[in-house]
Motif scaffolding. Sequence first.
Motif, PDB file in Angstrom:
ATOM      1  N   UNK A  83      39.244  40.190  38.008  1.00 19.53           N
ATOM      2  CA  UNK A  83      38.495  40.063  38.907  1.00 19.53           C
ATOM      3  C   UNK A  83      39.991  40.457  39.928  1.00 19.53           C
ATOM      4  N   UNK A  84      40.833  41.074  39.877  1.00 21.99           N
ATOM      5  CA  UNK A  84      41.785  41.465  40.552  1.00 21.99           C
ATOM      6  C   UNK A  84      42.615  41.606  40.968  1.00 21.99           C
ATOM      7  N   UNK A  85      43.753  40.749  40.225  1.00 16.47           N
ATOM      8  CA  UNK A  85      44.917  40.329  39.571  1.00 16.47           C
ATOM      9  C   UNK A  85      45.970  41.612  38.911  1.00 16.47           C
ATOM     10  N   UNK A  86      46.264  42.001  39.649  1.00 20.57           N
ATOM     11  CA  UNK A  86      47.193  42.948  38.660  1.00 20.57           C
ATOM     12  C   UNK A  86      48.448  42.490  38.402  1.00 20.57           C
ATOM     13  N   UNK A  87      48.948  41.994  36.902  1.00 21.37           N
ATOM     14  CA  UNK A  87      50.022  41.953  35.984  1.00 21.37           C
ATOM     15  C   UNK A  87      51.283  42.738  35.815  1.00 21.37           C
ATOM     16  N   UNK A  88      52.410  42.718  36.595  1.00 22.25           N
ATOM     17  CA  UNK A  88      53.144  43.284  35.873  1.00 22.25           C
ATOM     18  C   UNK A  88      54.234  42.830  34.426  1.00 22.25           C
ATOM     19  N   UNK A  89      54.347  43.666  33.779  1.00 26.09           N
ATOM     20  CA  UNK A  89      54.442  42.757  32.715  1.00 26.09           C
ATOM     21  C   UNK A  89      56.313  43.491  32.577  1.00 26.09           C
TER      22      UNK A  89
END
Length: 332
Positions: A279-285
């Motif tokens: 869905x185009x959500x970027x997650x920084x881990x």
Amino acid sequence: MIGKTLWERQLHQRGSASAVAVTEDRVVVHERHTRLVCLDRYDGSVRWDVPIGTWPRAVVVAGDRCLVLAHDTDQLSCLDLTTGAVVWRAGLPPFSGHVVATAETVIVGGWRGYTPMAAFNLKDGRPLWRTQQPTATVLPLSWDGGVLSGSGSEAWLIDPHDGRELGRWRLPEPLADTDHRPAFTLVDPDRCLMPCGPRSVVAIQLSSGLVDQFFRHDSDLLASAAEFTGGVVWLSERRAGYLAVDPGDGSKLWNVEVRQPLVSGVVRDGEGFVVVSEGGVLFRLRSDGHVLERCSSVTGVVALRDLGAGEMIMVTKGTLRVITVKPHSDAL
């Protein structure tokens, strides 16, 4: 925000991870249904634009050559990476698939067992050898001067110059059917991982010939190659999420569960990582997999590629987008 868009290009067709090749200073992409375009890696400007055919099964860069296997031509085309000029072409049987290049050779064929495997000289396209019968293999991998292939419960290494077998491994379970996607992952020069069965990853060792179960999950994994990024092995679960595994002993490190399907591609971000959902959500881990930040980007993401230097390229249903990964300041 995780970063900003440096440049974006409309493809005028659905983007595909197999139709994009990335080098240190170039991005080669199939677009507008019949064109192959070479873009400047840093600003997206066009270096060359040539007709190549529809829906390539593979776009591979090898040194100063670009190899393209188009769906409608049954031809393997070798282009000059600097100019886009055709260096040579080789006719292939219908439904040919899989392309892997070494320093001197190109091997094509074996996709779904439809065709024989054949090798060509990378420089001039001269035929080198061809298997007598159609051969089934997952997408081969260039490994230590040989080419690793596999099907069913066996993997084998061949000499790319003459096709002779250099080694063979019996696997505890059949190789997962990854179709046109990668199946093999090198975690060091001597060890390669591959998905076997619905829940296992197996390691084969080149020097000793040993086959070991590297990891076994308690639920099904996606039929795809492991990713090796930032010293961590990443496995895709059938449910939404990634599973991080220690490359040394195969122990589980953490789960990344964001309750959204994640696309292929893990990007290094300093001590942490970045992943993206369909869905185009970027997650920084964080370095332990904890989600620090999330932001919406674009919908219909197909794949994520690490460009290094704090940048990544996102393939979507209709665009290429290069994004910076800025240092994170505040946790969620």
